[in-house]
Design an enzyme around this catalytic site. Structure first.
Site, PDB file in Angstrom:
ATOM      1  N   GLU A 160      47.733  57.487  63.637  1.00 21.51           N
ATOM      2  CA  GLU A 160      46.512  57.967  64.302  1.00 21.51           C
ATOM      3  C   GLU A 160      46.391  59.478  64.135  1.00 21.51           C
ATOM      4  O   GLU A 160      45.318  60.012  63.859  1.00 21.51           O
ATOM      5  CB  GLU A 160      46.534  57.622  65.794  1.00 21.51           C
ATOM      6  CG  GLU A 160      46.519  56.136  66.063  1.00 21.51           C
ATOM      7  CD  GLU A 160      46.371  55.780  67.531  1.00 21.51           C
ATOM      8  OE1 GLU A 160      46.148  56.684  68.360  1.00 21.51           O
ATOM      9  OE2 GLU A 160      46.471  54.586  67.851  1.00 21.51           O
ATOM     10  N   HIS A 170      40.476  53.331  66.964  1.00 27.31           N
ATOM     11  CA  HIS A 170      40.841  52.054  67.589  1.00 27.31           C
ATOM     12  C   HIS A 170      42.139  51.554  66.953  1.00 27.31           C
ATOM     13  O   HIS A 170      42.233  51.478  65.729  1.00 27.31           O
ATOM     14  CB  HIS A 170      39.721  51.025  67.397  1.00 27.31           C
ATOM     15  CG  HIS A 170      40.058  49.717  68.028  1.00 27.31           C
ATOM     16  ND1 HIS A 170      39.978  49.508  69.392  1.00 27.31           N
ATOM     17  CD2 HIS A 170      40.528  48.563  67.503  1.00 27.31           C
ATOM     18  CE1 HIS A 170      40.370  48.277  69.668  1.00 27.31           C
ATOM     19  NE2 HIS A 170      40.707  47.680  68.541  1.00 27.31           N
ATOM     20  N   ASN A 174      35.184  57.197  66.838  1.00 29.57           N
ATOM     21  CA  ASN A 174      36.171  56.613  67.745  1.00 29.57           C
ATOM     22  C   ASN A 174      37.401  56.226  66.931  1.00 29.57           C
ATOM     23  O   ASN A 174      37.312  56.017  65.721  1.00 29.57           O
ATOM     24  CB  ASN A 174      35.595  55.360  68.419  1.00 29.57           C
ATOM     25  CG  ASN A 174      36.552  54.759  69.430  1.00 29.57           C
ATOM     26  OD1 ASN A 174      37.214  55.484  70.189  1.00 29.57           O
ATOM     27  ND2 ASN A 174      36.670  53.440  69.450  1.00 29.57           N
TER      28      ASN A 174
HETATM   29  C1  GRF Z   1      45.187  55.580  71.101  1.00 31.49           C
HETATM   30  O1  GRF Z   1      46.124  54.589  70.873  1.00 31.49           O
HETATM   31  C2  GRF Z   1      43.869  55.218  70.489  1.00 31.49           C
HETATM   32  O2  GRF Z   1      43.998  54.438  69.349  1.00 31.49           O
HETATM   33  C3  GRF Z   1      43.201  54.446  71.581  1.00 31.49           C
HETATM   34  O3  GRF Z   1      43.614  55.050  72.772  1.00 31.49           O
HETATM   35  C4  GRF Z   1      44.861  55.702  72.564  1.00 31.49           C
HETATM   36  C5  GRF Z   1      44.699  57.133  72.980  1.00 31.49           C
HETATM   37  O4  GRF Z   1      45.900  57.835  72.964  1.00 31.49           O
HETATM   38  N1  GRF Z   1      41.774  54.446  71.389  1.00 31.49           N
HETATM   39  P1  GRF Z   1      45.917  59.386  73.258  1.00 31.49           P
HETATM   40  O5  GRF Z   1      45.244  59.603  74.603  1.00 31.49           O
HETATM   41  O6  GRF Z   1      45.181  60.068  72.143  1.00 31.49           O
HETATM   42  O7  GRF Z   1      47.364  59.757  73.297  1.00 31.49           O
END
Ligand code: GRF
Length: 223
Positions: A181, A116, A114
């Protein structure tokens, strides 16, 4: 590696929304950086952008709307059946906004990741960027972790740290975090696909060494 490579790790990605992290994985496969095959993308919400991203990349998509199920358990059972029909070696939660049952997390223990948007264990749960600003944090970021029964609580694999800048609002900070991310999620998936990463006795191990509780930390060098 092409998507049809017989040796590529089969991955099922679960989403609920925009799918920008899914896109980072799709791009990694397209540029031969990621030795995986995205076998399917499953969303619990219909008509989300992430489903179009998958379809555009030629990836099979499924919608399993949680609203059609009588209980969390019933939904998770059907979700497990659907995921397992693709025989994945790894499950990637990419903005999948569901609390998971213990049966579900146990079934995929050690093979589900996951992401986060906080430096766990700080700010588990929602609204992490605003909470980090409100708490006066000078550093914030994002964590990729193995999924266990504890919400946002499994062993950390990798964290990217970004600065919190004066006059930041949650939107600005979220954008800074999201850029990271899209760097660290493909990296963690690549480690797993290469056999460098595993979960052992409730801890994350990278290249034969136990990672610290915060995981492998990367200081992002952009403002
Ligand atoms: C991201 O900010 C992630 O950290 C969180 O949900 C969001 C998902 O964004 N768990 P996306 O759908 O990948 O654009």
């Amino acid at each position: 590696m092409t998507v049809n490579d017989a040796h590529a790790l089969r991955v099922v990605v679960l989403i609920s929304g925009s799918g920008s992290n899914l896109q980072a994985l799709i791009d990694g496969v397209a540029t031969d950086d990621l030795p995986i095959e995205i076998a399917a993308v499953i969303s619990n919400r219909p008509d989300v952008l992430g489903l179009s991203r998958a379809a555009n990349a030629g990836i099979p998509t499924r919608v399993l709307d949680h609203k059609g199920f009588a209980s969390r358990e019933a939904f998770d059972q059907e979700l497990m059946r659907t995921i397992d029909s693709y025989t994945p070696g790894l499950i990637v939660l990419a903005g999948f906004m569901r609390i998971l049952t213990p049966e579900f997390t146990q079934h995929y223990l050690g093979r589900m990741l996951n992401i986060h948007p906080s430096l766990l264990p700080k700010f588990q749960g929602l609204h992490t960027h605003q909470r980090a600003i409100d708490a006066g944090e000078t550093r914030h970021g994002v964590t990729v972790h193995f999924v266990t029964a504890e919400l946002d609580g499994g062993p950390a694999i990798v964290q990217a740290i970004v600065p919190v800048i004066k006059n930041d609002d949650a939107t600005l900070l979220a954008k800074r975090v999201q850029r990271q991310e899209h760097v660290i999620y493909p990296l963690a998936v690549k480690w797993f696909a290469q056999g460098d990463l595993r979960m052992l006795d409730g801890k994350a191990e990278l290249k034969g060494e136990l990672l610290p509780a915060c995981g492998y930390q990367i200081e992002a060098n952009e403002p």
